[in-house]
Each structure stands twice: as C-alpha cells, then as structure tokens.
Design a protein around this motif. Sequence first.
Motif, PDB file in Angstrom:
ATOM      1  N   LEU A   1       0.833  -1.204   0.000  1.00 39.02           N
ATOM      2  CA  LEU A   1       0.000   0.000   0.000  1.00 39.02           C
ATOM      3  C   LEU A   1       0.868   1.255   0.000  1.00 39.02           C
ATOM      4  O   LEU A   1       0.568   2.238  -0.692  1.00 39.02           O
ATOM      5  CB  LEU A   1      -0.911  -0.027   1.239  1.00 39.02           C
ATOM      6  N   GLU A   2       1.981   1.201   0.738  1.00 39.52           N
ATOM      7  CA  GLU A   2       2.885   2.362   0.811  1.00 39.52           C
ATOM      8  C   GLU A   2       3.494   2.704  -0.547  1.00 39.52           C
ATOM      9  O   GLU A   2       3.830   3.861  -0.815  1.00 39.52           O
ATOM     10  CB  GLU A   2       4.004   2.107   1.832  1.00 39.52           C
ATOM     11  N   ASP A   3       3.674   1.672  -1.404  1.00 44.83           N
ATOM     12  CA  ASP A   3       4.205   1.927  -2.742  1.00 44.83           C
ATOM     13  C   ASP A   3       3.231   2.772  -3.557  1.00 44.83           C
ATOM     14  O   ASP A   3       3.632   3.695  -4.280  1.00 44.83           O
ATOM     15  CB  ASP A   3       4.484   0.610  -3.477  1.00 44.83           C
ATOM     16  N   THR A   4       1.940   2.458  -3.433  1.00 45.23           N
ATOM     17  CA  THR A   4       0.915   3.250  -4.122  1.00 45.23           C
ATOM     18  C   THR A   4       0.908   4.670  -3.603  1.00 45.23           C
ATOM     19  O   THR A   4       0.825   5.636  -4.371  1.00 45.23           O
ATOM     20  CB  THR A   4      -0.475   2.626  -3.942  1.00 45.23           C
ATOM     21  N   TYR A   5       1.003   4.816  -2.274  1.00 46.39           N
ATOM     22  CA  TYR A   5       1.063   6.151  -1.674  1.00 46.39           C
ATOM     23  C   TYR A   5       2.209   6.966  -2.284  1.00 46.39           C
ATOM     24  O   TYR A   5       2.047   8.146  -2.620  1.00 46.39           O
ATOM     25  CB  TYR A   5       1.291   6.061  -0.159  1.00 46.39           C
ATOM     26  N   TYR A   6       3.380   6.337  -2.389  1.00 47.15           N
ATOM     27  CA  TYR A   6       4.569   7.042  -2.869  1.00 47.15           C
ATOM     28  C   TYR A   6       4.373   7.536  -4.305  1.00 47.15           C
ATOM     29  O   TYR A   6       4.705   8.686  -4.627  1.00 47.15           O
ATOM     30  CB  TYR A   6       5.804   6.143  -2.786  1.00 47.15           C
ATOM     31  N   VAL A   7       3.845   6.667  -5.160  1.00 50.85           N
ATOM     32  CA  VAL A   7       3.654   7.043  -6.566  1.00 50.85           C
ATOM     33  C   VAL A   7       2.643   8.179  -6.677  1.00 50.85           C
ATOM     34  O   VAL A   7       2.858   9.162  -7.410  1.00 50.85           O
ATOM     35  CB  VAL A   7       3.197   5.824  -7.399  1.00 50.85           C
ATOM     36  N   LEU A   8       1.540   8.076  -5.915  1.00 47.47           N
ATOM     37  CA  LEU A   8       0.523   9.126  -5.961  1.00 47.47           C
ATOM     38  C   LEU A   8       1.071  10.438  -5.402  1.00 47.47           C
ATOM     39  O   LEU A   8       0.874  11.506  -5.982  1.00 47.47           O
ATOM     40  CB  LEU A   8      -0.716   8.688  -5.176  1.00 47.47           C
ATOM     41  N   LYS A   9       1.770  10.355  -4.281  1.00 43.99           N
ATOM     42  CA  LYS A   9       2.354  11.554  -3.678  1.00 43.99           C
ATOM     43  C   LYS A   9       3.279  12.262  -4.664  1.00 43.99           C
ATOM     44  O   LYS A   9       3.207  13.487  -4.841  1.00 43.99           O
ATOM     45  CB  LYS A   9       3.150  11.166  -2.418  1.00 43.99           C
ATOM     46  N   THR A  10       4.136  11.502  -5.328  1.00 44.71           N
ATOM     47  CA  THR A  10       5.107  12.077  -6.257  1.00 44.71           C
ATOM     48  C   THR A  10       4.419  12.732  -7.451  1.00 44.71           C
ATOM     49  O   THR A  10       4.785  13.843  -7.867  1.00 44.71           O
ATOM     50  CB  THR A  10       6.076  10.986  -6.751  1.00 44.71           C
ATOM     51  N   ALA A  11       3.405  12.055  -7.986  1.00 39.92           N
ATOM     52  CA  ALA A  11       2.687  12.593  -9.150  1.00 39.92           C
ATOM     53  C   ALA A  11       1.923  13.863  -8.789  1.00 39.92           C
ATOM     54  O   ALA A  11       1.967  14.865  -9.521  1.00 39.92           O
ATOM     55  CB  ALA A  11       1.736  11.542  -9.710  1.00 39.92           C
ATOM     56  N   VAL A  12       1.235  13.849  -7.650  1.00 35.04           N
ATOM     57  CA  VAL A  12       0.451  15.018  -7.230  1.00 35.04           C
ATOM     58  C   VAL A  12       1.375  16.199  -6.948  1.00 35.04           C
ATOM     59  O   VAL A  12       1.087  17.336  -7.334  1.00 35.04           O
ATOM     60  CB  VAL A  12      -0.414  14.678  -5.993  1.00 35.04           C
ATOM     61  N   ALA A  13       2.506  15.949  -6.290  1.00 31.90           N
ATOM     62  CA  ALA A  13       3.456  17.020  -5.986  1.00 31.90           C
ATOM     63  C   ALA A  13       3.963  17.679  -7.271  1.00 31.90           C
ATOM     64  O   ALA A  13       4.070  18.913  -7.354  1.00 31.90           O
ATOM     65  CB  ALA A  13       4.625  16.477  -5.169  1.00 31.90           C
ATOM     66  N   GLU A  14       4.279  16.873  -8.269  1.00 30.66           N
ATOM     67  CA  GLU A  14       4.790  17.402  -9.530  1.00 30.66           C
ATOM     68  C   GLU A  14       3.737  18.259 -10.228  1.00 30.66           C
ATOM     69  O   GLU A  14       4.045  19.333 -10.775  1.00 30.66           O
ATOM     70  CB  GLU A  14       5.218  16.253 -10.446  1.00 30.66           C
ATOM     71  N   LEU A  15       2.489  17.819 -10.193  1.00 30.33           N
ATOM     72  CA  LEU A  15       1.417  18.585 -10.831  1.00 30.33           C
ATOM     73  C   LEU A  15       1.203  19.920 -10.124  1.00 30.33           C
ATOM     74  O   LEU A  15       1.070  20.960 -10.763  1.00 30.33           O
ATOM     75  CB  LEU A  15       0.119  17.760 -10.833  1.00 30.33           C
ATOM     76  N   ILE A  16       1.177  19.896  -8.793  1.00 29.49           N
ATOM     77  CA  ILE A  16       0.963  21.133  -8.037  1.00 29.49           C
ATOM     78  C   ILE A  16       2.089  22.130  -8.306  1.00 29.49           C
ATOM     79  O   ILE A  16       1.855  23.333  -8.453  1.00 29.49           O
ATOM     80  CB  ILE A  16       0.834  20.830  -6.530  1.00 29.49           C
ATOM     81  N   LYS A  17       3.319  21.627  -8.387  1.00 27.64           N
ATOM     82  CA  LYS A  17       4.456  22.511  -8.689  1.00 27.64           C
ATOM     83  C   LYS A  17       4.304  23.171 -10.052  1.00 27.64           C
ATOM     84  O   LYS A  17       4.805  24.275 -10.280  1.00 27.64           O
ATOM     85  CB  LYS A  17       5.764  21.717  -8.646  1.00 27.64           C
ATOM     86  N   ASN A  18       3.602  22.494 -10.960  1.00 29.34           N
ATOM     87  CA  ASN A  18       3.370  23.031 -12.301  1.00 29.34           C
ATOM     88  C   ASN A  18       2.055  23.802 -12.396  1.00 29.34           C
ATOM     89  O   ASN A  18       1.571  24.074 -13.500  1.00 29.34           O
ATOM     90  CB  ASN A  18       3.377  21.896 -13.329  1.00 29.34           C
ATOM     91  N   ASN A  19       1.473  24.129 -11.220  1.00 33.75           N
ATOM     92  CA  ASN A  19       0.199  24.868 -11.161  1.00 33.75           C
ATOM     93  C   ASN A  19      -0.925  24.142 -11.892  1.00 33.75           C
ATOM     94  O   ASN A  19      -1.785  24.765 -12.528  1.00 33.75           O
ATOM     95  CB  ASN A  19       0.359  26.289 -11.722  1.00 33.75           C
ATOM     96  N   ILE A  20      -0.886  22.829 -11.805  1.00 39.88           N
ATOM     97  CA  ILE A  20      -1.945  21.986 -12.372  1.00 39.88           C
ATOM     98  C   ILE A  20      -2.710  21.344 -11.215  1.00 39.88           C
ATOM     99  O   ILE A  20      -2.098  20.815 -10.289  1.00 39.88           O
ATOM    100  CB  ILE A  20      -1.357  20.892 -13.279  1.00 39.88           C
ATOM    101  N   VAL A  21      -4.034  21.429 -11.249  1.00 40.89           N
ATOM    102  CA  VAL A  21      -4.856  20.848 -10.187  1.00 40.89           C
ATOM    103  C   VAL A  21      -5.158  19.390 -10.518  1.00 40.89           C
ATOM    104  O   VAL A  21      -5.829  19.108 -11.514  1.00 40.89           O
ATOM    105  CB  VAL A  21      -6.173  21.629 -10.011  1.00 40.89           C
ATOM    106  N   PRO A  22      -4.663  18.432  -9.702  1.00 45.85           N
ATOM    107  CA  PRO A  22      -4.997  17.030  -9.945  1.00 45.85           C
ATOM    108  C   PRO A  22      -6.376  16.680  -9.393  1.00 45.85           C
ATOM    109  O   PRO A  22      -6.719  17.064  -8.270  1.00 45.85           O
ATOM    110  CB  PRO A  22      -3.898  16.265  -9.193  1.00 45.85           C
TER     111      PRO A  22
END
Length: 379
Positions: A94-115
Amino acid sequence: MAFDFLQPLEADFLEFIQGMSSQTLGKKVVFHTDTDFPNLENVSIAIIGVLENRGLSDNSVDLLHVRKEFYSLFPGNWQTQIIDLGNIEAGNRLEDTYYVLKTAVAELIKNNIVPIVLGGSQDLTYAMYRAFDSLEQMVNVVSIDSKFDFAKEAGLPAHSYLSKMIVDEPNNLFNYSNIGYQTYFNSQEEIDLIEKLYFDAYRLGEVCNNPTIAEPVFRDADLVSLDLNAVKSSDSGNFATFVPNGFSGKEICALSRYAGISDKVASFGVFNHNDSGQESVLIAQIIWYFIEGFHYRSNEYPFGTREKYIKYIVALEDDLIFYKSNMTERWWIEIPFISNSNNKLKKSTLLPCMHEDYLAACNGEVPERWWKAQRKNLI
C-alpha cells in the motif's frame, strides 16, 4: 520520473472516445496513450485514476464506467485545458501506491496543475496530503464525509488516515474541516477530539439547511477529499453499501462546485467508489461541477492584493478586521501575527468568512472559526 508508473488508457476506451460527438468532453481532453504522454504546458487540470482499494477492502477498482460517463458529458463555456494521465496501479505494498501518488500530485501542483484523483479507498487522501511536504507550507484539508476517520481499526487505513495526518512527521496540517458528518457514526471521544484540536466540523443537517456555510471552508482549503458514502444511496445508486441519509446529488454537486471555485484548492479527490455504473453517473457530474467552478475562479486572496477590498474594523476587546471583495462581495477576517509567540503562521493572514460573521461581530459576537484559527496558530 514523477509519472513513470502511470499506466496509459486502454485501446478499447480510446476507441470508445473516437466514436463520440465532437462536442463532448472526450474530444477536448488529451489522453495518456501507449504512444503519447500529454504535454503539461498550459494545462490547468489533470485527472488521475488510482486502482488501489486495500485501505478499505480487497475489491478491485474499475474506473472505466466513470470515465465513459464523464467524457460523454458536454463541457460548459470553459477555456480550461484538461488532460487524463491514466491510472496508477496498486503497488506491491500500500505504501508503494502512496509514494507514486504523492510524487505525481506534488509534480502537478508545482506546475500549477490541479490534480483530480479518482480512487480507490479514501486513505489515498494521506498520500495527496504528503504531496505538500516538498512545498514547505501548512496545509488545510477539507473532507466531505459522514465520519471523521480517526478510528484505529487494524487493516483499515481508510478509517484512520486522519490520525496519520495528525501524528506523522513532518506535521504540516494546520486545519482539518469536515463537511456533513453524521453524529451516530462518530464516537463522542472523536467529536471531543475535533473540538480539542480546534478543527471545524459541520453536521449534515446544518449543511443541507444552508449549503453556503461551506463556501468559506472550501475557500481556505488546499486539499479536498470526497467520500462517496456521504451521499445517500437513493441519489448515488450505491446499494452495495446502503446509505439512507446523506447529501443529495444536487447538494454534493454544489459542494463540488464550491471546491472548484476556491482559488486556493490545489487538489481534489473522489474516493470509495463501489464500481457500479449507477454511481459512475454521479461521479461524472461531481467532476463536471468541480471543473465548472474552477473555470470561474477569480484569483482573489491569497493570490491578489488587498487593494481591491473594502476594510472594516469592528471595535471589540481586540479589534476585528474584515475585508470585503469589490469584485465578488466575499468576506475575509484577519488573523493577526503575534511576533512574541510561537506562531504556525509566519505573517498575518486572512481567513475566509461570511457576511453574517461580520454582522455577528458588530453585535459583539466573535466568529467561532476566527477564534479556533487563533488557538490553532498558537498550539
């Protein structure tokens, strides 16, 4: 790197999109396919599916019906560029899924994109919250839910993710607000803890009687998490888990629009889908209303300056300073910075409020949300 684990959408689905009317959403969205990954430039909203349900059950997650229903809708008069990045498959842990989602969401927010994240069990909210770690800011979380999810049941992270947010380091959680809790689903101990931590909670009846009380709460949110079990079954079509009381379809879409129109909301998640075709229809409309709200964002505080506001000072024991927007007529109240204390907030800030809060202050009543924000700032 952030999107390496995202799976492209399947060929059968893309074939379905090809057969749709040219006016539908499906023909105006850029999809992650086997051959192409969407360009993030000028994108406003990204949709991500997360096929992870272990936080709640062993059932699989199927978002195909949701996507078909959503992309079959017609857009409003939007200038919003939307992409669909495909799905995050369940990891080995489950933690692996958390990590992938966290990383993807962080990258989108940094690019001013709302996930917009489609789950999956609601503990995925924790991974979305951890995405703010790299932004080094305090985070306000709003959950539309009949329960507080404080529980400590073994093996059910979807019922206890809020506890992890409060306890785990780094502790970036400034405020948690619940919209629509039902008292009989929450122990008195949990309700007391919400009060002790100066969090905000609004009962289902309160919000149904006056949905506008939720608008300032969303206006101050960074992350909004929606549990579909907060909607009554007669409106959601979810009869696998029967919910006799909850929000109506109209009410949940209004709340979703409030979340979208908030200038501050940086990510939005819809969770605990039971994979039924009936519930997919409602989810599609929830997403539609979020994007509709997003299109009408006004870029007011904290992104604008205070020059376009009328300032009101209410003389109480401590002066209360209110601001009213000339553009939207929405209201804020100032939380002052106290230099000789251990403030969580490093400067004076504005807390969204209602006109009724100003009127109450004129009658000598200190707004409850202001009082709680002051206490949270100092603990």
